[in-house]
Write a protein that holds these residues in place. Structure first.
Motif, PDB file in Angstrom:
ATOM      1  N   GLY A 155       0.768  -1.053   0.185  1.00  0.00           N
ATOM      2  CA  GLY A 155       0.083   0.089   0.081  1.00  0.00           C
ATOM      3  C   GLY A 155       0.818   1.243  -0.118  1.00  0.00           C
ATOM      4  O   GLY A 155       2.063   1.264  -0.541  1.00  0.00           O
ATOM      5  N   GLY A 156       0.163   2.222   0.607  1.00  0.00           N
ATOM      6  CA  GLY A 156       1.171   3.396   0.772  1.00  0.00           C
ATOM      7  C   GLY A 156       0.202   4.713   0.590  1.00  0.00           C
ATOM      8  O   GLY A 156      -0.159   5.151  -0.512  1.00  0.00           O
ATOM      9  N   VAL A 157      -0.218   5.373   1.739  1.00  0.00           N
ATOM     10  CA  VAL A 157      -1.029   6.559   1.469  1.00  0.00           C
ATOM     11  C   VAL A 157      -0.606   7.803   2.549  1.00  0.00           C
ATOM     12  O   VAL A 157      -0.154   7.396   3.639  1.00  0.00           O
ATOM     13  N   TRP A 158      -0.141   8.705   1.968  1.00  0.00           N
ATOM     14  CA  TRP A 158       0.451  10.019   2.857  1.00  0.00           C
ATOM     15  C   TRP A 158      -0.337  10.528   3.773  1.00  0.00           C
ATOM     16  O   TRP A 158      -1.706  10.776   3.346  1.00  0.00           O
ATOM     17  N   LEU A 159      -0.320  10.621   5.011  1.00  0.00           N
ATOM     18  CA  LEU A 159      -1.119  11.298   6.040  1.00  0.00           C
ATOM     19  C   LEU A 159      -0.857  12.779   6.067  1.00  0.00           C
ATOM     20  O   LEU A 159      -1.326  13.346   6.933  1.00  0.00           O
ATOM     21  N   ASP A 160       0.507  13.349   5.372  1.00  0.00           N
ATOM     22  CA  ASP A 160       0.744  14.844   5.639  1.00  0.00           C
ATOM     23  C   ASP A 160       1.128  15.304   4.179  1.00  0.00           C
ATOM     24  O   ASP A 160       1.698  14.291   3.694  1.00  0.00           O
ATOM     25  N   ALA A 161       1.396  16.507   4.099  1.00  0.00           N
ATOM     26  CA  ALA A 161       1.747  17.000   2.796  1.00  0.00           C
ATOM     27  C   ALA A 161       3.313  17.259   2.885  1.00  0.00           C
ATOM     28  O   ALA A 161       3.935  17.633   1.850  1.00  0.00           O
ATOM     29  N   ALA A 162       3.976  16.907   3.971  1.00  0.00           N
ATOM     30  CA  ALA A 162       5.331  17.261   4.435  1.00  0.00           C
ATOM     31  C   ALA A 162       6.181  15.933   3.811  1.00  0.00           C
ATOM     32  O   ALA A 162       7.272  16.018   3.687  1.00  0.00           O
ATOM     33  N   GLY A 163       5.438  14.809   3.695  1.00  0.00           N
ATOM     34  CA  GLY A 163       6.053  13.650   3.299  1.00  0.00           C
ATOM     35  C   GLY A 163       6.940  13.129   4.679  1.00  0.00           C
ATOM     36  O   GLY A 163       8.080  12.269   4.443  1.00  0.00           O
ATOM     37  N   ASP A 206      -7.180  12.669   3.036  1.00  0.00           N
ATOM     38  CA  ASP A 206      -7.036  14.181   2.606  1.00  0.00           C
ATOM     39  C   ASP A 206      -6.399  14.718   3.813  1.00  0.00           C
ATOM     40  O   ASP A 206      -7.021  15.037   4.850  1.00  0.00           O
ATOM     41  N   PRO A 207      -5.133  15.063   3.720  1.00  0.00           N
ATOM     42  CA  PRO A 207      -4.585  15.687   4.948  1.00  0.00           C
ATOM     43  C   PRO A 207      -5.220  17.099   5.532  1.00  0.00           C
ATOM     44  O   PRO A 207      -5.109  17.250   6.640  1.00  0.00           O
ATOM     45  N   ALA A 208      -5.708  17.598   4.532  1.00  0.00           N
ATOM     46  CA  ALA A 208      -6.525  19.071   4.989  1.00  0.00           C
ATOM     47  C   ALA A 208      -7.572  18.858   5.864  1.00  0.00           C
ATOM     48  O   ALA A 208      -7.841  19.838   6.639  1.00  0.00           O
TER      49      ALA A 208
END
Length: 652
Positions: A155-163, A206-208
């Motif tokens: 898998g792989g889903v980002w939880l923040d915009a900073a990486g 969606d991190p926002a």
């Protein structure tokens, strides 16, 4: 290959989007079948622009699109993985080489960072139950190891915009749970654990807003749910997102959301050969269909102020990038889409008016049909046109009555396909695969040569629910062969009544195995000719010769169990004496999936039986070709060979 804007790519695979939506990348191939990387510039206004990059790639290459238009490529050669950076007008830059059984790449979110900033996360697996994680920069420095995580992670889903925070699916004791990897600390902590024995995976975030969608079988069956991750409210599983027999996959969240706003999500709905799109607003009890043209979408996309961009293909539209204005689509009239209607072959369309049939036969063109206009809010960029100035042949989905229920089929040849001068019954590989309502160069070449094509998704095909796909588990050549023989009997009978030749058989890989069995067991005179690509002879014979990964896959799909009933064993060598129709066998001599020894054994057996090579059958080994001989370099020549043989039956 020189750098150039490309409008002639006939096949495109493995699309990825840069985190900011400014660029995309994919594998592309022209008529010669040679694969290369392609970078797409996605302007805020105007069409998407594909540009070929100076590379020669294999079908297994992984690509990542970077925000500055460069493309990161991971090339696989056994357990060696070479990472290189491609850019328009520049030579490729080697970045790293790693040796291990498996390696995956994930793009780091955000725009172009400072020199030395990471652009990708690498997930590597070896013989241990451990996943090693590296950060890779684009400056040529060595990958920096940040963690070794017990167990296998996907898998792989980002939880923040900073990486920094990355959600991964961890496989533990046969179950899948989502964990959060902190790339700065190198530690992983649980995120989703809805039940002790449930499989829980985060699929969109969606991190926002903290809005996330997940897939879990905690409700008793695998379902889509949603939650505000980190909030105190329970996970919800809306009934509108549970459609048995259909696969719903979240594609993208509407851009520009602020905390407290109700997220809107576009989901792809796959059922059978085609796919559709729906829009769902979190909390609502229904979804809204988006009127998109019939075809197949790519299940990945990027939604920005410029629109929702997704890969799209149809039988007469080579794969390209579609741009969707979701608001305009919601306001548009529904696109004319007709669900396939089940009908027995006795009621299938038979005849076009005589003048129309004569015109079609003399010009080798399909009958004209009304072409529906794309709805407002839909644009397709970069789809190739035929080089001869003509047009690609369209196809439709039909359901034909089978022995256990309707069998959906992709059909080329217009309304009078059943009464075409030449008809091919085409069988897909797999077996865990299916024909799709998408561009297929091999089937297009057959249609261009005046052949009608009936490509059924018999039992065992994917896309029709687990029960349908599992029907042949432990019974290769059982229910699926029953479906094929029933279709073959119906088609041959109808054509005989019209004074037309019987259908021809064509199959690839598992479909080639099935086609050979069908040719052997069909009544005499019901098969005009048979062409197979990369066939194996039986599940047992494949297990004896194949590599360890293929043996494991064969066992998992039930090919290790012999089926022996009234038809006898499903072993092509043992029924080769019943193969009387003209036969063409094509196999790549470097096939890494089905060893070429399978076809060589069939050739030797035919010779032992007294068949004359060049008269009764033709055997062709494609030098240097692997299992995907129909998609590799030089594929156009193989398409030509197959189409000519299936039309004439001449093995030379």
């Amino acid at each position: 290959m020189s750098t150039q804007t490309v409008h002639l790519a006939l096949r495109r695979l493995s699309f990825t989007f840069a985190g900011d939506g400014s660029h995309a990348a994919c594998l592309a191939a022209g008529a010669d079948g040679g694969w290369y990387a392609e970078s797409w510039r996605l302007p805020a206004e105007g069409p998407a622009v594909p540009v070929a990059l100076p590379s020669a790639e294999g079908l297994r290459a992984q690509l990542l699109a970077l925000p500055d238009g460069r493309v990161l490529v991971c090339r696989h050669d056994g357990d060696r993985h070479a990472l290189v950076l491609l850019a328009v007008g520049e030579p490729e830059v080697p970045l790293a080489a790693l040796r291990m059984p498996g390696l995956r790449m994930l793009a780091v979110p955000g725009g172009v960072g400072a020199a030395g900033a990471p652009v990708a996360v690498l997930l590597g697996t070896d013989t241990r139950p451990v996943t090693t994680v590296w950060l890779l920069a684009a400056d040529g420095s060595a990958p920096r190891e940040v963690a070794q995580l017990p167990g296998l992670h996907g898998g792989g889903v980002w939880l923040d915009a900073a990486g920094r925070l990355l959600a991964l699916d961890r496989v533990v004791g046969g179950m899948v749970k989502t964990v959060v990897l902190d790339l700065e600390l190198g530690t992983a902590t649980p995120l989703l654990e809805l039940g002790e024995s449930s499989n829980d995976r985060l699929v969109l975030f969606d991190p926002a807003t903290g809005f996330g969608m997940l897939r879990s079988d905690a409700p008793g069956v695998d379902r889509l749910g949603w939650a505000l991750i980190g909030g105190g409210e329970p996970v919800r599983f809306p009934d509108c997102l549970h459609q048995p027999g259909r696969l719903l996959r979240p594609v993208a969240v509407a851009p520009g959301l602020v905390p407290g706003a109700e997220p809107r999500v576009v989901l792809q709905v796959d059922h059978g050969a085609a796919s559709a799109l729906v829009l769902w607003r979190a909390g609502e009890k229904q979804v809204r269909a988006l009127p998109v043209p019939p075809g197949r979408l790519g299940a990945v996309g990027h939604w920005s102020a410029a629109g929702l961009r997704m890969p799209y293909s149809a039988p007469d539209r080579p794969a390209a990038l579609a741009t969707l204005d979701v608001a305009a689509l919601l306001a548009a009239e529904p696109f004319a889409q007709h669900a396939p209607m089940a009908l027995p072959l006795a009621l299938a369309p038979l005849d076009a008016p005589p003048a129309e049939r004569l015109a079609n036969q003399s010009t080798n063109q399909p009958a004209e049909r009304p072409v529906g206009r794309a709805p407002a809010g839909w644009r397709l960029d970069g789809s190739a046109e035929p080089g001869d100035g003509g047009r690609w042949r369209p196809a439709q989905c039909l359901e034909l009555a089978g022995p256990a229920g309707p069998v959906e089929s992709v059909v080329y040849g217009g309304e009078s396909w059943l009464s075409a001068p030449h008809l091919v019954l085409a069988l897909h590989g797999g077996p865990a695969d299916a024909w799709r309502l998408e561009f297929d160069p091999a089937l297009q070449r057959m249609a261009a040569d005046g052949l009608a094509v009936l490509a059924p998704n018999q039992r065992g095909s994917t896309g029709y629910g687990p029960e349908y796909a599992m029907a042949i588990r432990g019974a290769w050549g059982g229910p699926d062969l029953e479906d094929v023989l029933a279709l073959l009997e119906g088609v041959a009978g109808q054509r005989a009544a019209l004074g037309l030749e019987p259908p021809a058989l064509f199959g690839v890989s598992y479909g080639a195995f099935l086609a050979l069995l069908a040719a052997a067991h069909a009544p005499a005179g019901s098969v005009s000719r048979c062409a197979v690509v990369a066939p194996f002879l039986s599940g047992g014979r494949l297990l004896a010769e194949a590599s360890a990964p293929v043996r494991a896959l064969t066992t998992r799909l039930g090919g290790d169990r012999e089926l022996d009933d009234a038809l006898g064993p499903r072993d092509v060598l043992r029924v080769a004496h019943r193969l009387h129709a003209p036969l063409l066998v094509v196999h790549g001599d470097r096939d890494e999936v089905v060893p070429v020894g399978q076809s060589r054994s069939l050739r030797h057996e035919l010779l032992r039986l007294g068949r004359v090579e060049g008269v009764d059958f033709r055997y062709v080994e494609a030098a240097g070709a692997g299992h995907e001989v129909l998609a590799e370099e030089g594929a156009a020549a193989v398409h030509e060979l197959l189409a000519g043989f299936l039309r004439t039956g001449r093995p030379t």
